[in-house]
Design a protein around this motif. Structure first.
Motif, mmCIF file in Angstrom:
data_model
loop_
_atom_site.group_PDB
_atom_site.id
_atom_site.type_symbol
_atom_site.label_atom_id
_atom_site.label_comp_id
_atom_site.label_asym_id
_atom_site.label_seq_id
_atom_site.Cartn_x
_atom_site.Cartn_y
_atom_site.Cartn_z
ATOM 1 N N VAL A 29 -29.592 -7.994 -5.366
ATOM 2 C CA VAL A 29 -29.107 -7.065 -4.424
ATOM 3 C C VAL A 29 -29.772 -5.729 -5.279
ATOM 4 O O VAL A 29 -30.094 -4.720 -4.483
ATOM 5 C CB VAL A 29 -27.729 -7.047 -4.100
ATOM 6 C CG1 VAL A 29 -27.128 -5.826 -3.874
ATOM 7 C CG2 VAL A 29 -27.358 -8.192 -3.438
ATOM 8 N N VAL A 30 -29.509 -5.861 -6.496
ATOM 9 C CA VAL A 30 -29.638 -4.633 -7.269
ATOM 10 C C VAL A 30 -31.389 -4.559 -7.291
ATOM 11 O O VAL A 30 -31.999 -3.304 -6.822
ATOM 12 C CB VAL A 30 -29.536 -4.710 -8.946
ATOM 13 C CG1 VAL A 30 -30.089 -3.569 -9.541
ATOM 14 C CG2 VAL A 30 -27.973 -4.599 -8.806
ATOM 15 N N ALA A 32 -33.437 -5.253 -4.771
ATOM 16 C CA ALA A 32 -33.972 -4.814 -3.422
ATOM 17 C C ALA A 32 -33.359 -3.379 -3.144
ATOM 18 O O ALA A 32 -34.345 -2.639 -2.585
ATOM 19 C CB ALA A 32 -33.013 -5.818 -2.386
ATOM 20 N N SER A 33 -32.197 -3.046 -3.916
ATOM 21 C CA SER A 33 -31.680 -1.632 -3.725
ATOM 22 C C SER A 33 -32.766 -0.667 -4.324
ATOM 23 O O SER A 33 -33.093 0.389 -3.807
ATOM 24 C CB SER A 33 -30.444 -1.339 -4.034
ATOM 25 O OG SER A 33 -29.458 -2.090 -3.196
ATOM 26 N N CYS A 34 -33.310 -1.057 -5.699
ATOM 27 C CA CYS A 34 -34.090 -0.101 -6.256
ATOM 28 C C CYS A 34 -35.438 -0.324 -5.407
ATOM 29 O O CYS A 34 -36.230 1.127 -5.450
ATOM 30 C CB CYS A 34 -34.150 -0.806 -7.772
ATOM 31 S SG CYS A 34 -32.807 -0.557 -8.686
ATOM 32 N N LYS A 36 -35.921 -0.241 -2.279
ATOM 33 C CA LYS A 36 -35.826 0.535 -1.156
ATOM 34 C C LYS A 36 -35.604 1.887 -1.541
ATOM 35 O O LYS A 36 -36.409 2.790 -0.927
ATOM 36 C CB LYS A 36 -34.575 0.059 -0.597
ATOM 37 C CG LYS A 36 -34.224 0.776 0.929
ATOM 38 C CD LYS A 36 -33.380 0.308 1.536
ATOM 39 C CE LYS A 36 -32.901 0.919 2.736
ATOM 40 N NZ LYS A 36 -31.715 0.503 3.424
ATOM 41 N N ALA A 37 -35.142 2.184 -2.655
ATOM 42 C CA ALA A 37 -34.777 3.614 -3.065
ATOM 43 C C ALA A 37 -36.173 4.108 -3.534
ATOM 44 O O ALA A 37 -36.531 5.330 -3.545
ATOM 45 C CB ALA A 37 -33.823 3.627 -4.321
ATOM 46 N N ARG A 40 -38.444 4.986 -0.547
ATOM 47 C CA ARG A 40 -37.929 6.303 0.053
ATOM 48 C C ARG A 40 -38.381 7.553 -0.635
ATOM 49 O O ARG A 40 -38.581 8.464 0.257
ATOM 50 C CB ARG A 40 -36.112 6.161 0.191
ATOM 51 C CG ARG A 40 -35.646 7.300 0.877
ATOM 52 C CD ARG A 40 -34.189 7.260 1.234
ATOM 53 N NE ARG A 40 -33.837 8.164 2.056
ATOM 54 C CZ ARG A 40 -33.350 9.454 1.917
ATOM 55 N NH1 ARG A 40 -33.905 9.964 0.829
ATOM 56 N NH2 ARG A 40 -33.017 10.056 2.741
ATOM 57 N N ASP A 53 -31.176 8.510 -2.198
ATOM 58 C CA ASP A 53 -32.463 7.295 -1.913
ATOM 59 C C ASP A 53 -31.655 5.727 -1.586
ATOM 60 O O ASP A 53 -32.310 4.915 -1.308
ATOM 61 C CB ASP A 53 -33.221 7.131 -3.069
ATOM 62 C CG ASP A 53 -34.255 8.367 -3.195
ATOM 63 O OD1 ASP A 53 -34.348 9.087 -1.989
ATOM 64 O OD2 ASP A 53 -34.415 9.163 -3.961
ATOM 65 N N LEU A 54 -30.466 5.416 -2.228
ATOM 66 C CA LEU A 54 -29.942 4.296 -1.962
ATOM 67 C C LEU A 54 -29.305 4.276 -0.845
ATOM 68 O O LEU A 54 -28.983 3.179 -0.273
ATOM 69 C CB LEU A 54 -28.618 3.912 -3.080
ATOM 70 C CG LEU A 54 -29.259 3.983 -4.519
ATOM 71 C CD1 LEU A 54 -28.151 3.982 -5.423
ATOM 72 C CD2 LEU A 54 -29.993 2.829 -4.686
#
Length: 54
Positions: A29-30, A32-34, A36-37, A40, A53-54
């Motif tokens: 999860v961490v 994937a979030s990074c 994606k950020a 962006r 960005d998160l």
């Protein structure tokens, strides 16, 4: 590669137990979030990540 510190997460869980697969999923999860950020921020012409960005 692990992105989280298990001892810090365990402290946050306050008495709850967590299995190894929880930590693996949390790492995913961490990551994937990074990612994606990062995309962006790049899309907005920045090299600095922001909370938005998160």
């Amino acid at each position: 590669m692990a992105y989280i510190v298990k001892s810090a997460v365990r402290e946050l869980l306050k008495g709850m137990r967590a299995s190894d697969d929880f930590f693996k999923a949390l790492d995913a999860v961490v990551a994937a979030s990074c990612k994606k950020a990062i995309e962006r921020a790049k899309g907005n012409g920045r090299k600095t990540l922001r909370g938005i960005d998160l």
